[in-house]
Design a protein around this motif. Structure first.
Motif, mmCIF file in Angstrom:
data_model
loop_
_atom_site.group_PDB
_atom_site.id
_atom_site.type_symbol
_atom_site.label_atom_id
_atom_site.label_comp_id
_atom_site.label_asym_id
_atom_site.label_seq_id
_atom_site.Cartn_x
_atom_site.Cartn_y
_atom_site.Cartn_z
ATOM 1 N N GLU A 509 12.419 1.382 -14.631
ATOM 2 C CA GLU A 509 13.209 1.077 -13.536
ATOM 3 C C GLU A 509 13.981 2.206 -13.026
ATOM 4 O OE1 GLU A 509 15.655 -2.585 -11.594
ATOM 5 O OE2 GLU A 509 15.986 -2.221 -13.770
ATOM 6 N N LYS A 510 14.860 2.842 -13.903
ATOM 7 C CA LYS A 510 15.703 3.695 -13.695
ATOM 8 C C LYS A 510 15.110 5.118 -13.245
ATOM 9 C CE LYS A 510 19.448 6.470 -15.819
ATOM 10 N NZ LYS A 510 20.010 6.924 -17.305
ATOM 11 N N GLU A 511 14.067 5.499 -13.996
ATOM 12 C CA GLU A 511 13.049 6.743 -13.678
ATOM 13 C C GLU A 511 12.232 6.670 -12.249
ATOM 14 O OE1 GLU A 511 13.886 9.304 -15.442
ATOM 15 O OE2 GLU A 511 15.401 7.956 -16.577
ATOM 16 N N PHE A 512 11.763 5.415 -12.187
ATOM 17 C CA PHE A 512 10.933 5.502 -10.773
ATOM 18 C C PHE A 512 11.334 4.634 -9.862
ATOM 19 C CE2 PHE A 512 8.226 6.436 -14.603
ATOM 20 C CZ PHE A 512 7.070 7.359 -14.242
ATOM 21 N N GLY A 513 12.457 4.191 -9.639
ATOM 22 C CA GLY A 513 13.081 3.650 -8.709
ATOM 23 C C GLY A 513 13.031 2.153 -8.316
ATOM 24 N N GLY A 514 12.305 1.393 -9.369
ATOM 25 C CA GLY A 514 12.618 0.108 -9.405
ATOM 26 C C GLY A 514 11.656 -0.562 -8.239
ATOM 27 N N ALA A 515 12.042 -1.942 -7.798
ATOM 28 C CA ALA A 515 11.096 -2.652 -6.889
ATOM 29 C C ALA A 515 10.944 -1.784 -5.947
ATOM 30 C CB ALA A 515 12.045 -4.018 -6.712
ATOM 31 N N VAL A 516 9.794 -2.282 -5.066
ATOM 32 C CA VAL A 516 9.340 -1.641 -3.982
ATOM 33 C C VAL A 516 9.311 -2.804 -2.781
ATOM 34 C CG1 VAL A 516 7.339 -0.767 -2.809
ATOM 35 C CG2 VAL A 516 7.650 -0.284 -5.088
ATOM 36 N N MET A 517 10.550 -2.721 -2.049
ATOM 37 C CA MET A 517 10.911 -3.639 -1.282
ATOM 38 C C MET A 517 9.998 -3.632 0.054
ATOM 39 S SD MET A 517 12.765 -5.402 -3.166
ATOM 40 C CE MET A 517 13.414 -6.906 -2.376
ATOM 41 N N ALA A 518 10.023 -4.739 0.560
ATOM 42 C CA ALA A 518 8.934 -4.709 1.831
ATOM 43 C C ALA A 518 9.765 -4.420 3.108
ATOM 44 C CB ALA A 518 8.334 -6.190 1.934
ATOM 45 N N CYS A 519 10.861 -4.018 2.933
ATOM 46 C CA CYS A 519 11.771 -3.813 4.401
ATOM 47 C C CYS A 519 12.978 -2.873 4.080
ATOM 48 C CB CYS A 519 12.316 -5.081 4.922
ATOM 49 S SG CYS A 519 13.310 -6.119 3.909
ATOM 50 N N LYS A 520 13.518 -2.353 4.908
ATOM 51 C CA LYS A 520 14.695 -1.417 4.698
ATOM 52 C C LYS A 520 16.116 -2.402 4.736
ATOM 53 C CE LYS A 520 12.632 2.561 6.726
ATOM 54 N NZ LYS A 520 12.695 3.670 7.566
ATOM 55 N N VAL A 521 17.170 -1.788 4.458
ATOM 56 C CA VAL A 521 18.591 -2.564 4.437
ATOM 57 C C VAL A 521 19.221 -1.786 5.539
ATOM 58 C CG1 VAL A 521 20.565 -3.067 3.168
ATOM 59 C CG2 VAL A 521 18.301 -3.308 2.052
ATOM 60 N N LYS A 522 19.661 -2.502 6.512
ATOM 61 C CA LYS A 522 20.429 -1.699 7.448
ATOM 62 C C LYS A 522 21.777 -1.538 7.259
ATOM 63 C CE LYS A 522 17.648 -3.053 11.866
ATOM 64 N NZ LYS A 522 17.620 -3.612 13.019
ATOM 65 N N THR A 523 22.452 -0.552 7.405
ATOM 66 C CA THR A 523 23.754 -0.066 7.051
ATOM 67 C C THR A 523 24.917 -0.367 8.208
ATOM 68 O OG1 THR A 523 23.357 2.343 7.581
ATOM 69 C CG2 THR A 523 22.799 1.452 5.168
ATOM 70 N N SER A 524 24.188 -0.492 9.409
ATOM 71 C CA SER A 524 25.160 -0.464 10.691
ATOM 72 C C SER A 524 24.645 -1.545 11.429
ATOM 73 C CB SER A 524 25.222 0.616 11.402
ATOM 74 O OG SER A 524 24.049 0.960 11.468
#
Length: 524
Positions: A509-524
């Motif tokens: 998880e640490k080396e390859f980035g972990g879960a492949v999520m289906a959407c982005k997280v908005k920051t604003s």
């Protein structure tokens, strides 16, 4: 193998690869045009990116209110479920009241007992085959569409005892044993990564929610890959514990205590949640797995298997072999050295994965044919197919094909199957010992298009062989293929060495980035 046999074998391999590609192309003509995207996670719901253990910690310290968390999960489900079709029943109002009670307890000062609850105030979902009082308990059967549970399964009770809040039930395949999540009662669930593709089965609803930031805890069960396959198809983690360590009471009519390949497990966005959650449902058997054991990744022996020659199963595509090689290269660089690099492993049993699983399934206490009609009467496969063709059936085609499999395929020789299974266990577990893991390919390919599994019905077998072995395994996401679908590998260990699987999962998880999520997280 003679030169002629080698040539024929190679030609057959390439023909099957071509056939698989042709199947994908044909189904893509319909499903690619119907792809829907999952809405991005809004900034106000950013808390849903965190692990369940982190959320519980924040609730107990007063940094986060359980009510706010439960409300955020409900709002997120309502946002994504019109696309996913994953949730089939809910108790939203009751869950909010449960959450308010948790917040009152925190405000008044937690007692020692409540402070020790590992998932206090965190909501969870589970597939509909896990009994929850007052919820429908159909198993996707039309004949059971009005049946409701009168009590909670033992696993649900244990999660509630750990402070978690039941929130919703999710969809499943009719009678569970299939690679898609579809049934006549609730319809079909869609993969959040590509809605034209299967989220897997039978925990497809759970994986779809998890990969969409729509549930912090996903309780699953697995008798042939039902936790790990959906985790793989949807791009998240899934852990299948050592067989016999979790109670199956209240799952698919089980009473608990049966000799079985079935084991409960969890799907999660974060590897760190899998151990603590497994401890909860393993209860007093958790000590057998020593899940809190400190493990130095450099002390682990690594083996790998990136393909087998089970002729029921499609050939493994190059992209799946490549992701295995990337993992091996990283492990060789960071953990071992060239002299002690992961060693390739093979045993004859992996060439007979489907037949072995099929044999041991017939030893299970479930009576699939008796469940089929909901009245105990044993159906005739030909008659059921005729009814389906005439539009007179309330069953899915894959359920009827399973009848043909049970009633018409030749029986597997018991002496052969039991001897080969024993030899396989002795050889593999002898090599792994208490400090070794096997990196195993997850599937011949990434998530297939809906309905295409009918043409490749045995491609779940890299998952189901783990059930035959009754050992622990963790599905680990390792990025995406060339068209953006999640891919990854399984990590196996000898029985009761679940902690090794989870340690390797955390490292990857640490080396390859972990879960492949289906959407982005908005920051604003």
């Amino acid at each position: 193998m003679s030169a002629i046999a080698t040539i024929l074998h190679t030609l057959l391999l390439y023909f099957r690869l071509f056939l698989d590609k042709l199947i994908d192309f044909i189904f893509s003509l319909y499903w690619d045009d119907r792809k829907q995207s999952i809405p991005d996670l809004q900034k106000k719901h950013a808390i849903l990116t965190e692990s369940a253990t982190s959320l519980a910690r924040k609730i107990k310290t007063g940094e986060l209110k359980s009510e706010d968390l439960v409300r955020a999960v409900i709002e997120r489900i309502k946002e994504v479920n019109p696309i996913l079709k994953a949730v089939v029943a809910d108790r939203y109002d009751s869950a909010l009241e449960d959450a308010r009670e948790v917040d009152r307890l925190v405000a008044a000062g937690l007692s020692k007992e409540n402070a020790q609850k590992p998932f206090l105030g965190v909501p969870f979902t589970t597939k509909e085959s896990q009994e929850m009082k007052g919820f429908c308990y159909t198993l996707g059967l039309w004949s059971r569409r009005m049946v409701k549970s009168t009590e909670d399964s033992e696993a649900v009770l244990l999660l509630k005892k750990a402070g978690a809040i039941p929130l919703a039930a999710t969809n499943l395949p009719e009678l569970l044993v299939w690679q898609e999540t579809r049934n006549p009662v609730y319809g079909m669930t869609y993969n959040p990564q590509h809605s034209g593709r299967s989220p897997g089965g039978s925990s497809g609803g759970e994986a779809a929610l998890s990969a969409s930031y729509a549930t912090p805890i996903s309780l699953c069960s697995d008798i042939g890959g039902s936790t790990r396959m959906p985790a793989f198809y949807c791009g998240v983690f899934g852990h299948h514990p050592t067989a016999g360590t979790t109670s199956t009471k209240g799952v698919v009519f089980r009473k608990g205590g049966e000799e079985t390949m079935l084991c409960l497990g969890f799907i999660s966005k974060h590897a760190e949640d899998l151990g603590p959650l497994t401890k909860v449902i393993a209860d007093d058997k958790a000590k057998l797995m020593d899940l809190d054991k400190s493990i130095n990744i450099k002390d682990i022996k690594f083996y790998y298997l990136d393909s087998a020659e089970d002729h029921f199963v499609s050939p493994v595509r190059q992209e799946m072999k490549n992701v295995m090689q990337r993992a091996i290269a990283k492990i060789t660089q960071d953990v071992t050295d060239t002299a002690n690099a992961p060693q390739k492993y093979m045993h004859e049993g992996f060439n007979h994965m489907y037949r072995l699983w099929s044999y041991w399934m017939k030893k299970e206490p479930d009576d699939y044919e008796a469940f089929y009609a909901g009245n105990g009467k044993r159906p005739n496969a030909f008659l059921e197919l005729a009814k389906k063709m005439l539009g007179m059936s309330h069953h899915c085609l894959f359920t009827i094909l399973r009848l043909f499999e049970l009633q018409l395929l030749p029986k597997v020789d018991s002496e052969w199957a039991e001897n080969l299974t024993k030899q396989m266990k002795d050889d593999l577990f002898g090599k792994l010992g208490d400090n070794g893991v096997l990196l195993l390919v997850s599937s011949p390919h990434a998530a297939p298009f809906h309905y295409s599994s009918l043409l490749r019905p045995f491609n779940f077998c890299y998952f189901s062989i783990v059930n035959v072995l009754k050992c622990p395994a963790t599905q680990v996401p390792l990025g995406t293929n060339s068209i953006g679908l999640p891919i990854g590998i399984q990590v196996l260990a000898a029985p009761y060495n679940d902690a090794l699987c989870l340690a390797v999962a955390k490292y990857l998880e640490k080396e390859f980035g972990g879960a492949v999520m289906a959407c982005k997280v908005k920051t604003s």
